[in-house]
Scaffold this motif. Structure first.
Motif, PDB file in Angstrom:
ATOM      1  N   ALA A  66      -7.407   1.858   4.616  1.00 34.00           N
ATOM      2  CA  ALA A  66      -6.909   0.638   3.989  1.00 34.00           C
ATOM      3  C   ALA A  66      -5.732   0.069   4.772  1.00 34.00           C
ATOM      4  O   ALA A  66      -5.636  -1.150   4.977  1.00 34.00           O
ATOM      5  N   VAL A  67      -4.837   0.936   5.222  1.00 34.20           N
ATOM      6  CA  VAL A  67      -3.673   0.493   6.001  1.00 34.20           C
ATOM      7  C   VAL A  67      -4.109  -0.144   7.318  1.00 34.20           C
ATOM      8  O   VAL A  67      -3.486  -1.092   7.808  1.00 34.20           O
ATOM      9  N   PHE A 114      -0.487   1.838  -5.758  1.00 34.59           N
ATOM     10  CA  PHE A 114      -1.559   2.015  -4.779  1.00 34.59           C
ATOM     11  C   PHE A 114      -1.714   3.484  -4.381  1.00 34.59           C
ATOM     12  O   PHE A 114      -2.827   4.008  -4.321  1.00 34.59           O
ATOM     13  N   THR A 115      -0.597   4.159  -4.112  1.00 35.88           N
ATOM     14  CA  THR A 115      -0.676   5.552  -3.648  1.00 35.88           C
ATOM     15  C   THR A 115      -1.138   6.500  -4.751  1.00 35.88           C
ATOM     16  O   THR A 115      -1.637   7.591  -4.463  1.00 35.88           O
ATOM     17  N   THR A 151      -3.533   5.767  -6.718  1.00 33.35           N
ATOM     18  CA  THR A 151      -4.977   5.554  -6.839  1.00 33.35           C
ATOM     19  C   THR A 151      -5.729   5.881  -5.556  1.00 33.35           C
ATOM     20  O   THR A 151      -6.828   6.430  -5.579  1.00 33.35           O
ATOM     21  N   VAL A 152      -5.136   5.524  -4.430  1.00 34.57           N
ATOM     22  CA  VAL A 152      -5.796   5.694  -3.125  1.00 34.57           C
ATOM     23  C   VAL A 152      -5.049   6.762  -2.330  1.00 34.57           C
ATOM     24  O   VAL A 152      -3.848   6.644  -2.090  1.00 34.57           O
ATOM     25  N   THR A 153      -5.747   7.787  -1.918  1.00 32.79           N
ATOM     26  CA  THR A 153      -5.126   8.887  -1.181  1.00 32.79           C
ATOM     27  C   THR A 153      -6.015   9.298  -0.001  1.00 32.79           C
ATOM     28  O   THR A 153      -7.144   8.835   0.141  1.00 32.79           O
ATOM     29  N   MET A 164       0.814  -1.218   0.000  1.00 33.05           N
ATOM     30  CA  MET A 164       0.000   0.000   0.000  1.00 33.05           C
ATOM     31  C   MET A 164       0.846   1.266   0.000  1.00 33.05           C
ATOM     32  O   MET A 164       0.313   2.372  -0.054  1.00 33.05           O
ATOM     33  N   CYS A 165       2.166   1.093   0.077  1.00 31.86           N
ATOM     34  CA  CYS A 165       3.093   2.227  -0.083  1.00 31.86           C
ATOM     35  C   CYS A 165       3.658   2.291  -1.495  1.00 31.86           C
ATOM     36  O   CYS A 165       4.484   3.163  -1.798  1.00 31.86           O
ATOM     37  N   VAL A 213      -8.936   7.472   2.897  1.00 33.35           N
ATOM     38  CA  VAL A 213      -9.175   6.110   2.414  1.00 33.35           C
ATOM     39  C   VAL A 213      -7.895   5.286   2.514  1.00 33.35           C
ATOM     40  O   VAL A 213      -7.930   4.094   2.859  1.00 33.35           O
ATOM     41  N   TRP A 214      -6.747   5.919   2.247  1.00 32.12           N
ATOM     42  CA  TRP A 214      -5.470   5.204   2.346  1.00 32.12           C
ATOM     43  C   TRP A 214      -5.219   4.755   3.779  1.00 32.12           C
ATOM     44  O   TRP A 214      -4.809   3.612   4.027  1.00 32.12           O
ATOM     45  N   TYR A 215      -5.471   5.630   4.730  1.00 35.23           N
ATOM     46  CA  TYR A 215      -5.264   5.283   6.139  1.00 35.23           C
ATOM     47  C   TYR A 215      -6.222   4.176   6.576  1.00 35.23           C
ATOM     48  O   TYR A 215      -5.845   3.282   7.356  1.00 35.23           O
TER      49      TYR A 215
END
Length: 230
Positions: free
Chosen positions: A203-204, A191-192, A194-196, A186-187, A199-201
């Protein structure tokens, strides 16, 4: 006053036990939902079939997020979806799920290697790639070790209880390696890009939550098994 104090203490212990079991059941249910939700999220994001690479994140999340989570929760006294099955039946479901997870991981690894070969990119150039390779190899060794539990006569000098303990410990390490690979993935640039943002947090948090639950549930399942066995 002593009988009253004893009764109060007994009720307190019983209440704490009910609360403890309820919390474990809730955390297990959360792990089921998070593992499934994360896998679906990655699959929708990757759109398997849209490119050769698109199969890699979909298969890896299916293997390390959903299938392995379900395989380990099979033995949880509070969170297993197969509590009605016998111990032998749950063990069979466990190794089937683990075997399917390993096949998905191997296919995901093979496809990303082929993708890099087509683009002329270097292999194992990132921490994500290295962690992913170690996780897949560990999963293969773990499945091989599981054969010794299915056929304990292969290792007659090893007590079955020790083999189960080593297998459970090694399986937990392998699961954490897989979760670490997902976190590092996810890093990645893919991935980064597309996902910011929030939502990224979120997902993590998914592999973090499932890892914490699995660590707790696996240790509790082992202690529970020791209590009920003579």
């Amino acid at each position: 006053l002593q009988p009253l104090a004893w009764l109060t203490m007994a009720l307190s212990v019983e209440t704490e036990s009910h609360i403890y079991r309820a919390l474990r059941t809730a955390s297990g249910a959360a792990a089921h939902l998070v593992a499934l939700g994360f896998t679906i999220f990655v699959a929708v994001l990757a759109r398997p079939g849209s490119s050769l690479f698109s199969w890699h994140p979909a298969l890896m999340s299916l293997a390390f997020s959903f299938l392995m989570t379900e395989a380990l929760l099979v033995f949880s006294p509070e969170s297993s979806l197969l509590r009605s099955l016998s111990r032998k039946g749950r063990a069979r479901c466990h190794w089937v799920l683990q075997l399917v997870a390993l096949l998905c991981a191997l296919l995901g690894l093979g496809l990303v290697i082929l993708h890099k070969e087509q683009l002329g990119k270097a292999h194992l150039a990132t921490w994500h790639g290295r962690a992913g390779l170690i996780a897949v190899l560990w999963a293969g060794l773990q499945c091989s070790g599981g054969v010794a539990l299915l056929y304990p006569k292969l290792l007659p000098r090893w007590p079955l209880a020790k083999l189960k303990l080593y297998h459970a410990t090694s399986g937990l390490v392998g699961y954490l390696l897989g979760s670490a690979s997902l976190l590092l993935g996810m890093c990645s640039l893919w991935f980064t890009a597309t996902v910011t943002g929030g939502v990224w947090y979120l997902a993590v948090l998914c592999p973090v939550i499932t890892s914490l639950v699995i660590m707790s549930q696996v240790s509790n399942a082992y202690l529970y098994r020791k209590r009920i066995q003579p």
